[in-house]
Design a protein around this motif. Structure first.
Motif, PDB file in Angstrom:
ATOM      1  N   TYR A 131       0.825  -1.209   0.000  1.00 42.50           N
ATOM      2  CA  TYR A 131       0.000   0.000   0.000  1.00 42.50           C
ATOM      3  C   TYR A 131       0.858   1.258   0.000  1.00 42.50           C
ATOM      4  O   TYR A 131       0.626   2.193  -0.778  1.00 42.50           O
ATOM      5  CB  TYR A 131      -0.912  -0.043   1.220  1.00 42.50           C
ATOM      6  CG  TYR A 131      -1.893   1.091   1.328  1.00 42.50           C
ATOM      7  CD1 TYR A 131      -3.137   1.027   0.719  1.00 42.50           C
ATOM      8  CD2 TYR A 131      -1.596   2.233   2.078  1.00 42.50           C
ATOM      9  CE1 TYR A 131      -4.062   2.050   0.838  1.00 42.50           C
ATOM     10  CE2 TYR A 131      -2.505   3.265   2.204  1.00 42.50           C
ATOM     11  CZ  TYR A 131      -3.731   3.164   1.574  1.00 42.50           C
ATOM     12  OH  TYR A 131      -4.634   4.190   1.700  1.00 42.50           O
ATOM     13  N   ASN A 133       3.764   1.736  -1.077  1.00 41.07           N
ATOM     14  CA  ASN A 133       4.532   1.924  -2.312  1.00 41.07           C
ATOM     15  C   ASN A 133       3.665   2.174  -3.534  1.00 41.07           C
ATOM     16  O   ASN A 133       4.195   2.423  -4.614  1.00 41.07           O
ATOM     17  CB  ASN A 133       5.435   0.713  -2.548  1.00 41.07           C
ATOM     18  CG  ASN A 133       6.581   0.689  -1.562  1.00 41.07           C
ATOM     19  OD1 ASN A 133       7.182   1.703  -1.265  1.00 41.07           O
ATOM     20  ND2 ASN A 133       6.860  -0.491  -1.030  1.00 41.07           N
ATOM     21  N   THR A 134       2.350   2.090  -3.373  1.00 40.89           N
ATOM     22  CA  THR A 134       1.482   2.234  -4.540  1.00 40.89           C
ATOM     23  C   THR A 134       0.364   3.261  -4.344  1.00 40.89           C
ATOM     24  O   THR A 134      -0.310   3.610  -5.305  1.00 40.89           O
ATOM     25  CB  THR A 134       0.818   0.886  -4.893  1.00 40.89           C
ATOM     26  OG1 THR A 134       0.068   0.413  -3.773  1.00 40.89           O
ATOM     27  CG2 THR A 134       1.870  -0.146  -5.281  1.00 40.89           C
ATOM     28  N   ASN A 135       0.157   3.748  -3.145  1.00 44.37           N
ATOM     29  CA  ASN A 135      -0.955   4.638  -2.848  1.00 44.37           C
ATOM     30  C   ASN A 135      -0.445   6.063  -2.658  1.00 44.37           C
ATOM     31  O   ASN A 135       0.636   6.255  -2.119  1.00 44.37           O
ATOM     32  CB  ASN A 135      -1.670   4.149  -1.583  1.00 44.37           C
ATOM     33  CG  ASN A 135      -2.918   4.931  -1.297  1.00 44.37           C
ATOM     34  OD1 ASN A 135      -2.862   6.051  -0.790  1.00 44.37           O
ATOM     35  ND2 ASN A 135      -4.059   4.349  -1.627  1.00 44.37           N
TER      36      ASN A 135
END
Length: 173
Positions: A131, A133-135
């Motif tokens: 989360y 690293n991607t949000n």
């Protein structure tokens, strides 16, 4: 880092200079933790600085009454920094207990009552790491170089006031 002066003993404390983190080696792997004291929670940059230091879970000891506003503020610190947060408070009758834990998305994952006890909170660190690293709330999308002064201590006259002991105080962050 942030200190208050409500009693004589508190007036003897000096503010910290930075927020530290450490790695705990657990049976399920490593987890990076950091802590903040009671008054640190009142300042949003405390949790943000810990997040930028790689902290995955904030451990927050507490020694005061936990009301709804404080609990919601801490929940927002977990949510806005995509990290786990655990606050441990004194049980009644000294304080009102109500220790809590929230996950990286601000979901309450543990709440204790007013009595002493052992309470467990499980954080899904693998899900949290993906989360973060991607949000957009995660560390990948923030810009720490623009926050270079987020925790530098300076004394400014407009924020200094006499405390209950008629001493000048008021470091600003």
């Amino acid at each position: 880092v942030h200190t208050c002066v409500f009693t004589f003993l508190e007036s003897l404390n000096a503010p910290g200079r930075t927020f530290y983190s450490g790695v705990l080696n657990t049976k399920k792997g490593n987890v990076t933790v950091g802590s903040m004291i009671c008054y640190d929670r009142e300042h949003c940059e405390s949790a943000r600085s810990l997040m930028h230091n790689g902290v995955e879970v904030i451990l927050h000891p507490n020694g005061c009454y936990l009301g709804q506003a404080l609990l919601e503020m801490l929940q927002s610190r977990a949510y806005s920094n995509a990290l786990g947060l655990l606050i441990a408070n004194y049980a009644a009758p000294r304080m009102n207990g109500m220790s809590h834990a929230w996950d990286f998305d601000g979901n309450q994952i543990m709440v204790a009552g007013e009595k002493e006890g052992i309470y467990l909170a499980q954080f899904d660190l693998e899900k949290q790491r993906v989360y973060r690293n991607t949000n957009p709330k995660g560390k990948a999308f923030t810009h720490p170089p623009t926050h270079t002064n987020i925790c530098s201590l300076t004394r400014t006259s407009e924020w200094q006031a006499n405390n209950v002991f008629n001493r000048r105080g008021g470091s600003t962050i």
